[in-house]
Write an enzyme that holds these catalytic residues in place. Structure first.
Site, PDB file in Angstrom:
ATOM      1  N   CYS A 128       0.839  -1.201   0.000  1.00 55.50           N
ATOM      2  CA  CYS A 128       0.000   0.000   0.000  1.00 55.50           C
ATOM      3  C   CYS A 128       0.865   1.239   0.000  1.00 55.50           C
ATOM      4  CB  CYS A 128      -0.930   0.002   1.216  1.00 55.50           C
ATOM      5  SG  CYS A 128      -2.028   1.440   1.229  1.00 55.50           S
TER       6      CYS A 128
ATOM      7  N   GLU B   8      -5.136  -8.702   2.459  1.00 55.25           N
ATOM      8  CA  GLU B   8      -4.465  -8.482   3.742  1.00 55.25           C
ATOM      9  C   GLU B   8      -3.557  -7.273   3.637  1.00 55.25           C
ATOM     10  OE1 GLU B   8      -0.658  -9.463   6.219  1.00 55.25           O
ATOM     11  OE2 GLU B   8      -0.974  -9.041   4.085  1.00 55.25           O
TER      12      GLU B   8
ATOM     13  N   ARG C 157       1.061 -10.025  15.594  1.00 51.98           N
ATOM     14  CA  ARG C 157       1.075  -9.474  14.239  1.00 51.98           C
ATOM     15  C   ARG C 157      -0.355  -9.096  13.870  1.00 51.98           C
ATOM     16  NH1 ARG C 157       5.102  -9.964  10.532  1.00 51.98           N
ATOM     17  NH2 ARG C 157       4.619  -9.531   8.348  1.00 51.98           N
TER      18      ARG C 157
ATOM     19  N   ARG D 173      -3.122  -7.433  11.578  1.00 51.94           N
ATOM     20  CA  ARG D 173      -3.307  -7.117  10.165  1.00 51.94           C
ATOM     21  C   ARG D 173      -4.792  -6.900   9.876  1.00 51.94           C
ATOM     22  NH1 ARG D 173       1.305  -6.350  10.611  1.00 51.94           N
ATOM     23  NH2 ARG D 173       3.034  -6.974   9.273  1.00 51.94           N
TER      24      ARG D 173
END
Length: 330
Positions: free
Chosen positions: A88, A127, A171, A173
């Site tokens: 992104c 994701e 983590r 996401r």
């Protein structure tokens, strides 16, 4: 005619999405990854699992493409689910005069959008980093969701933590799931605490090579910083990372692996770096997974990867929803 569900693996990295869906019986019919070393790892591990991806056609092309921006969407085989952990870059919002359809031009999300528009698959699973939801005060994420809905998808999203789904790594996401039909769907419930892995579960047994151990002065400095916060050393094994302020905290799990982190970003017992196999295990990759690049290469690749058990838990619910809708339609 087969009932097997098919998917494509965009921004494939070393194949976390591929593993997750393959483990559940789905078939990968196309993949794309531009990084040379990641491609090397991907092919080494999926040539036997998905041989059709690597067979050359009469033009010498395979179904394992490089730069997705150069792929003609109409030439991608038909598939049921699009998957991808898309990079992104900052979105360049052109403004109202350019029109809504131009808002994602110049970003890699645009390539997902154009493939969805061309191929009209039944579903997608995307994701990205948690911060995507906050980028540009939430405008970026709002545009992504609006564009997906404009393509005719019913969209669901949630921030999930890999730590809750069987890997010893915090983590977080954002997962975005979409369906062409308004099928029932729920994100998976976290695993019970007793079923969650810890660092102890992923450590290699036997003698660890000297090359993984840090110099005594690094070990002692790290240990001293940790004791400023904890007073006494915690039960071994533990893992620490040093944040930007220099604070060192021990945990029974890893912080999020990062592709560009320093060599000693995470240490086991303040003494050594994780081995290649341990890095892969922290992301939920199986022990048969081949390492065909250098330590720095696998460190970068695991830092960019998805946590396989977390995405497999989501994939299971996605497949359940697709099959449920198929039964209803009969």
């Amino acid at each position: 005619m087969t009932d097997k569900i098919t998917f494509i693996d965009l921004f494939a990295g070393i194949g976390g999405f591929h593993l997750a869906f393959h483990n559940l019986g789905a078939e990968c019919v196309f993949a794309s990854e531009w990084d040379k070393d990641a491609r090397k790892t991907y092919e080494a591990n999926f040539a036997k699992i998905s041989p059709e991806l690597f067979k050359k056609n009469t033009n010498g092309e395979t179904r394992f493409a490089g730069d997705i921006t150069k792929v003609d969407a109409s030439k991608i085989p038909d598939f049921d689910i699009l998957t991808g952990g898309f990079p992104c870059q900052p979105f360049s919002i052109i403004g109202a005069k350019a029109g809504f359809e131009h808002e994602t031009q110049g970003t890699l999300f645009f390539d997902i959008e154009r493939i969805l528009k061309e191929k009209q698959p039944k579903a997608f699973v995307l994701e990205n980093v948690r911060n995507l939801t906050a980028h540009d005060k939430g405008k970026t994420f709002k545009i992504i969701i609006e564009h997906l809905e404009k393509l005719g998808y019913f969209v669901h999203y949630k921030i999930i933590n890999a730590l809750d789904y069987g890997v010893p790594q915090k983590r977080e996401r954002i997962i975005i799931v979409g369906f062409k039909e308004n099928v029932p769907f729920s994100f998976p419930a976290p695993l019970p605490i007793e079923k969650r892995a810890t660092i102890k579960d992923i450590l290699e047994t036997g003698n660890i090579e000297d090359k993984y151990f840090v110099k005594p002065e690094i070990r002692d400095r790290r240990h001293a910083k940790m004791l400023l916060k904890t007073i006494t050393e915690p039960s071994r094994p533990y893992i620490t990372h040093e944040n930007v302020s220099g604070s060192v905290t021990p945990h029974s799990y890893s912080c999020a692996l990062r592709a560009g982190a320093s060599a000693n970003y995470i240490l086991i017992n303040n003494e050594r770096r994780p081995t290649e196999r341990e890095l892969l295990r922290i992301q939920g990759f199986p022990d048969w997974f081949k390492v065909v690049v250098s330590y720095s290469g696998i460190k970068k690749q695991t830092g960019n990867a998805i946590a396989v058990p977390a995405i497999e838990s989501v994939a299971r619910e996605v497949l359940k929803s697709l099959r449920l809708f198929k039964e209803i339609k009969k």
